[in-house]
Design a protein around this motif. Structure first.
Motif, PDB file in Angstrom:
ATOM      1  N   ALA A 174      46.436 106.574 -18.701  1.00 13.81           N
ATOM      2  CA  ALA A 174      45.420 105.903 -19.528  1.00 13.81           C
ATOM      3  C   ALA A 174      46.093 105.471 -20.960  1.00 13.81           C
ATOM      4  O   ALA A 174      46.734 106.021 -21.213  1.00 13.81           O
ATOM      5  N   TYR A 175      45.320 104.665 -21.553  1.00 11.10           N
ATOM      6  CA  TYR A 175      45.242 104.433 -22.888  1.00 11.10           C
ATOM      7  C   TYR A 175      44.439 105.133 -23.809  1.00 11.10           C
ATOM      8  O   TYR A 175      43.302 105.126 -23.773  1.00 11.10           O
ATOM      9  N   VAL A 176      44.851 106.264 -24.368  1.00 11.37           N
ATOM     10  CA  VAL A 176      44.325 107.498 -25.030  1.00 11.37           C
ATOM     11  C   VAL A 176      43.973 107.169 -26.162  1.00 11.37           C
ATOM     12  O   VAL A 176      44.828 107.214 -27.043  1.00 11.37           O
TER      13      VAL A 176
ATOM     14  N   ILE B  45      47.509 106.779 -27.540  1.00 12.37           N
ATOM     15  CA  ILE B  45      48.661 106.911 -26.665  1.00 12.37           C
ATOM     16  C   ILE B  45      49.071 106.085 -25.500  1.00 12.37           C
ATOM     17  O   ILE B  45      47.816 106.137 -24.972  1.00 12.37           O
ATOM     18  N   GLU B  46      49.635 105.591 -25.456  1.00 15.08           N
ATOM     19  CA  GLU B  46      50.140 104.634 -23.995  1.00 15.08           C
ATOM     20  C   GLU B  46      50.510 105.506 -22.918  1.00 15.08           C
ATOM     21  O   GLU B  46      51.228 106.546 -23.120  1.00 15.08           O
ATOM     22  N   ASN B  47      49.855 105.262 -21.941  1.00 17.38           N
ATOM     23  CA  ASN B  47      50.150 106.040 -20.646  1.00 17.38           C
ATOM     24  C   ASN B  47      49.921 107.681 -20.937  1.00 17.38           C
ATOM     25  O   ASN B  47      50.776 108.396 -20.896  1.00 17.38           O
ATOM     26  N   GLY B  48      48.763 107.704 -21.499  1.00 13.79           N
ATOM     27  CA  GLY B  48      48.388 109.132 -21.795  1.00 13.79           C
ATOM     28  C   GLY B  48      47.717 109.913 -20.855  1.00 13.79           C
ATOM     29  O   GLY B  48      47.265 109.326 -19.728  1.00 13.79           O
ATOM     30  N   THR B  49      47.793 111.282 -21.169  1.00 12.06           N
ATOM     31  CA  THR B  49      46.970 112.162 -20.181  1.00 12.06           C
ATOM     32  C   THR B  49      46.180 113.165 -21.074  1.00 12.06           C
ATOM     33  O   THR B  49      46.536 113.610 -22.145  1.00 12.06           O
TER      34      THR B  49
ATOM     35  N   SER C 228      44.274 104.228 -14.779  1.00  8.94           N
ATOM     36  CA  SER C 228      45.424 102.981 -15.102  1.00  8.94           C
ATOM     37  C   SER C 228      44.674 101.957 -15.702  1.00  8.94           C
ATOM     38  O   SER C 228      43.545 101.272 -15.174  1.00  8.94           O
ATOM     39  N   GLY C 229      45.132 101.287 -16.639  1.00  9.96           N
ATOM     40  CA  GLY C 229      44.415 100.057 -17.379  1.00  9.96           C
ATOM     41  C   GLY C 229      43.021 100.258 -17.960  1.00  9.96           C
ATOM     42  O   GLY C 229      42.567  99.660 -18.640  1.00  9.96           O
ATOM     43  N   LYS C 230      42.712 101.641 -18.187  1.00 15.86           N
ATOM     44  CA  LYS C 230      41.660 102.010 -18.810  1.00 15.86           C
ATOM     45  C   LYS C 230      41.799 102.569 -20.099  1.00 15.86           C
ATOM     46  O   LYS C 230      42.827 103.087 -20.484  1.00 15.86           O
ATOM     47  N   TRP C 231      40.736 102.822 -20.827  1.00 13.68           N
ATOM     48  CA  TRP C 231      40.913 103.295 -22.294  1.00 13.68           C
ATOM     49  C   TRP C 231      40.036 104.856 -22.244  1.00 13.68           C
ATOM     50  O   TRP C 231      38.985 104.755 -21.468  1.00 13.68           O
ATOM     51  N   VAL C 232      40.461 105.900 -22.812  1.00 11.02           N
ATOM     52  CA  VAL C 232      39.885 106.901 -22.625  1.00 11.02           C
ATOM     53  C   VAL C 232      39.920 107.591 -24.152  1.00 11.02           C
ATOM     54  O   VAL C 232      40.503 107.375 -24.918  1.00 11.02           O
ATOM     55  N   LEU C 233      38.368 108.022 -24.445  1.00  6.76           N
ATOM     56  CA  LEU C 233      37.980 108.574 -25.727  1.00  6.76           C
ATOM     57  C   LEU C 233      37.085 109.563 -25.431  1.00  6.76           C
ATOM     58  O   LEU C 233      36.561 109.956 -24.596  1.00  6.76           O
TER      59      LEU C 233
ATOM     60  N   GLY D 125      35.423 119.488 -23.080  1.00  9.71           N
ATOM     61  CA  GLY D 125      36.043 118.426 -22.224  1.00  9.71           C
ATOM     62  C   GLY D 125      34.992 117.281 -22.284  1.00  9.71           C
ATOM     63  O   GLY D 125      34.766 116.937 -20.928  1.00  9.71           O
ATOM     64  N   ASP D 126      34.622 116.655 -23.354  1.00  9.86           N
ATOM     65  CA  ASP D 126      33.573 115.473 -23.150  1.00  9.86           C
ATOM     66  C   ASP D 126      34.485 114.199 -23.527  1.00  9.86           C
ATOM     67  O   ASP D 126      34.696 113.968 -24.411  1.00  9.86           O
ATOM     68  N   VAL D 127      34.485 113.725 -22.300  1.00 12.99           N
ATOM     69  CA  VAL D 127      35.792 112.565 -22.187  1.00 12.99           C
ATOM     70  C   VAL D 127      34.864 111.395 -21.530  1.00 12.99           C
ATOM     71  O   VAL D 127      34.309 111.486 -20.370  1.00 12.99           O
ATOM     72  N   VAL D 128      35.306 110.248 -21.908  1.00 10.03           N
ATOM     73  CA  VAL D 128      34.633 109.139 -21.620  1.00 10.03           C
ATOM     74  C   VAL D 128      35.804 107.966 -21.158  1.00 10.03           C
ATOM     75  O   VAL D 128      36.826 107.724 -21.879  1.00 10.03           O
ATOM     76  N   VAL D 129      35.715 107.437 -19.974  1.00  7.74           N
ATOM     77  CA  VAL D 129      36.795 106.684 -19.313  1.00  7.74           C
ATOM     78  C   VAL D 129      35.903 105.039 -19.554  1.00  7.74           C
ATOM     79  O   VAL D 129      34.999 104.851 -18.879  1.00  7.74           O
ATOM     80  N   TRP D 130      36.574 104.090 -20.438  1.00 11.61           N
ATOM     81  CA  TRP D 130      36.092 102.875 -20.486  1.00 11.61           C
ATOM     82  C   TRP D 130      36.955 101.873 -19.796  1.00 11.61           C
ATOM     83  O   TRP D 130      37.887 102.012 -19.735  1.00 11.61           O
ATOM     84  N   SER D 131      36.282 100.699 -19.453  1.00 10.84           N
ATOM     85  CA  SER D 131      36.859  99.634 -18.593  1.00 10.84           C
ATOM     86  C   SER D 131      37.896  99.154 -19.568  1.00 10.84           C
ATOM     87  O   SER D 131      39.069  98.455 -19.184  1.00 10.84           O
ATOM     88  N   GLY D 132      37.877  99.115 -20.963  1.00 10.93           N
ATOM     89  CA  GLY D 132      38.638  98.469 -22.284  1.00 10.93           C
ATOM     90  C   GLY D 132      38.101  98.986 -23.400  1.00 10.93           C
ATOM     91  O   GLY D 132      37.617 100.297 -23.478  1.00 10.93           O
ATOM     92  N   ASP D 133      38.755  98.063 -24.542  1.00 20.09           N
ATOM     93  CA  ASP D 133      38.291  98.547 -25.710  1.00 20.09           C
ATOM     94  C   ASP D 133      36.813  98.674 -25.839  1.00 20.09           C
ATOM     95  O   ASP D 133      35.892  97.932 -25.700  1.00 20.09           O
ATOM     96  N   PRO D 134      36.203 100.139 -26.089  1.00 25.18           N
ATOM     97  CA  PRO D 134      34.619 100.296 -26.375  1.00 25.18           C
ATOM     98  C   PRO D 134      34.300  99.089 -27.473  1.00 25.18           C
ATOM     99  O   PRO D 134      32.929  98.887 -27.327  1.00 25.18           O
TER     100      PRO D 134
END
Length: 406
Positions: A11-13, A21-25, A54-59, A362-371
């Motif tokens: 993810a883009y974290v 972080i590019e390619n983040g975990t 992959s290809g998503k933003w994580v915040l 562990g409150d984490v959101v996977v976004w389709s792109g830049d929120p």
């Protein structure tokens, strides 16, 4: 809700408290974040569920710092409105937690907007409205299982609302003078109460508890924040004056005209929870309402958060308010901080929520792109590592309490 273990990979974290972080975990174990970083530096533990982003933003999940979700229910009419106990001007003893219906539709909207934590507050009908509660947006069989912090602050109101409520009853307060007087008298009573309680404890004597004074004594001791509803710059000045007199921790809520005295707020490091922004100028206090005011406040050095004041503005529009604030000059980084780490810090929740860093929930959101792009959406939402919401097949799906996705 049972805490879970996951690893979100590829993810883009955006941790918010650190560089993207590019390619983040992001690794969550037993409900808490244990690792955040580049994939090359993180070893994914065996046995955890792996989520390919992959290809998503994580915040981190967003934090709504001032809402009425669950106590001002949508579509339930008067039966769902427990926002204000407007029978006496000082209701410090009432607690928002006692009126929250966790089945209010607003909680589902929160998940769709990536909001995982909400500070639910009484309304602004009283000079002193009552105690707030910080809760997760989903996951409990009862509200008690969603609580982050049972007592966060005490809600207070200056300006037109308490004037209108009690002036309409031909009671005190009917003016700004009267509203300030009610607050000052209440704190003087609380000071006397605290002194008498300390004396009784020292002498080993019995002491009769008073819930109203006891609550305000907790504000005076710094245990609870003072959440001050105030729009006009003169009312903000009164809020500062009262805080100086009694020494409590002040957070300005709304701050419509805070830009007019932003330098004063910055000098004193008094934060502002700004908004709601998508409203009409329905009363004199909102005459100077403008989305661009938030950028002016932040530019002066004031720490800011953003609120929808749900249901005034739907809570899932929290991120859209940030997007338009960026359009009007608010720095992107500040906008993301205003949705996450700042509200958590203002209200003493930053040991739990507001950023992606080890030790926090562990409150984490996977976004389709830049929120901050209005075309992006929250695709997967995790609270304490457990998935509670997913967008798929063209619709949002909320996990019912106690269940998981297949």
């Amino acid at each position: 809700m049972t805490a879970s273990s996951i690893a979100i990979v590829n993810a883009y974290v955006v941790p918010v408290t650190g560089d993207p972080i590019e390619n983040g975990t992001v690794v969550v174990e037993d409900g808490r974040i244990t690792a955040v970083g580049p994939a090359s530096e993180i070893v994914v533990p065996s046995g955890v569920d792996v989520v390919d982003a992959s290809g998503k933003w994580v915040l981190p999940g967003f934090v709504e710092a001032h809402g009425h979700v669950g106590i001002h229910e949508e579509a339930n009419g008067p039966a769902g409105d427990d926002t204000n106990e407007m029978t006496t001007p000082n209701t410090a003893a009432v607690r928002a937690i006692d009126a929250v219906n966790i089945d209010d539709e607003g909680f589902r909207d929160a998940l769709a907007g990536g909001v995982t934590a909400i500070v639910v507050k009484p309304g602004s009908g009283n000079p002193i409205g009552g105690q707030t509660v910080a809760i997760k947006s989903w996951g409990g069989r009862t509200i008690d299982e969603q609580v982050i912090k049972e007592a966060v602050s005490v809600k207070s109101a200056l300006g037109e609302n308490p004037k209108r409520v009690y002036g309409g009853k031909n009671q005190t307060p009917s003016t700004r003078l009267g509203v300030a007087m009610i607050i000052r008298e209440a704190f003087i009573d609380a000071q006397n109460y605290a002194a008498s309680r300390a004396e009784a404890e020292r002498d080993g004597k019995a002491f009769a508890r008073d819930l109203t004074k006891e609550t305000l004594a907790r504000v005076l001791s710094g245990e609870l924040v003072w959440d001050q509803h105030t729009h006009r710059h003169d009312d903000i000045a009164t809020a500062i004056r009262l805080a100086d007199e009694f020494g409590y921790k002040l957070v300005v809520n709304h701050g419509t005209e805070a830009h007019k005295i932003a330098d004063v707020l910055a000098e004193r490091d008094i934060p502002v929870i700004f908004g709601p922004m998508f409203t009409s100028r329905s009363k004199v206090e909102l005459r100077d309402r403008a989305i661009g005011n938030l950028a002016l406040i932040a530019a002066a050095g004031v720490r800011v958060a953003i609120t929808t004041d749900h249901p005034v503005v739907p809570i899932n529009f929290l991120v859209h308010q940030a997007s338009l604030a960026v359009k009007e000059g608010l720095p992107r980084e500040t906008a993301l901080e205003a949705l996450t780490v700042n509200p958590a810090s203002f209200l003493g929740l930053d040991d739990r929520v507001g950023a992606l860093e080890p030790g926090r929930d562990g409150d984490v959101v996977v976004w389709s792109g830049d929120p901050l792009d209005v075309n992006s959406r929250a695709e997967r939402v995790f609270i304490d590592g457990t998935e509670v919401y997913r967008w798929e097949d063209g619709a949002g799906h909320v996990v019912e309490r106690g269940e998981r996705f297949a």
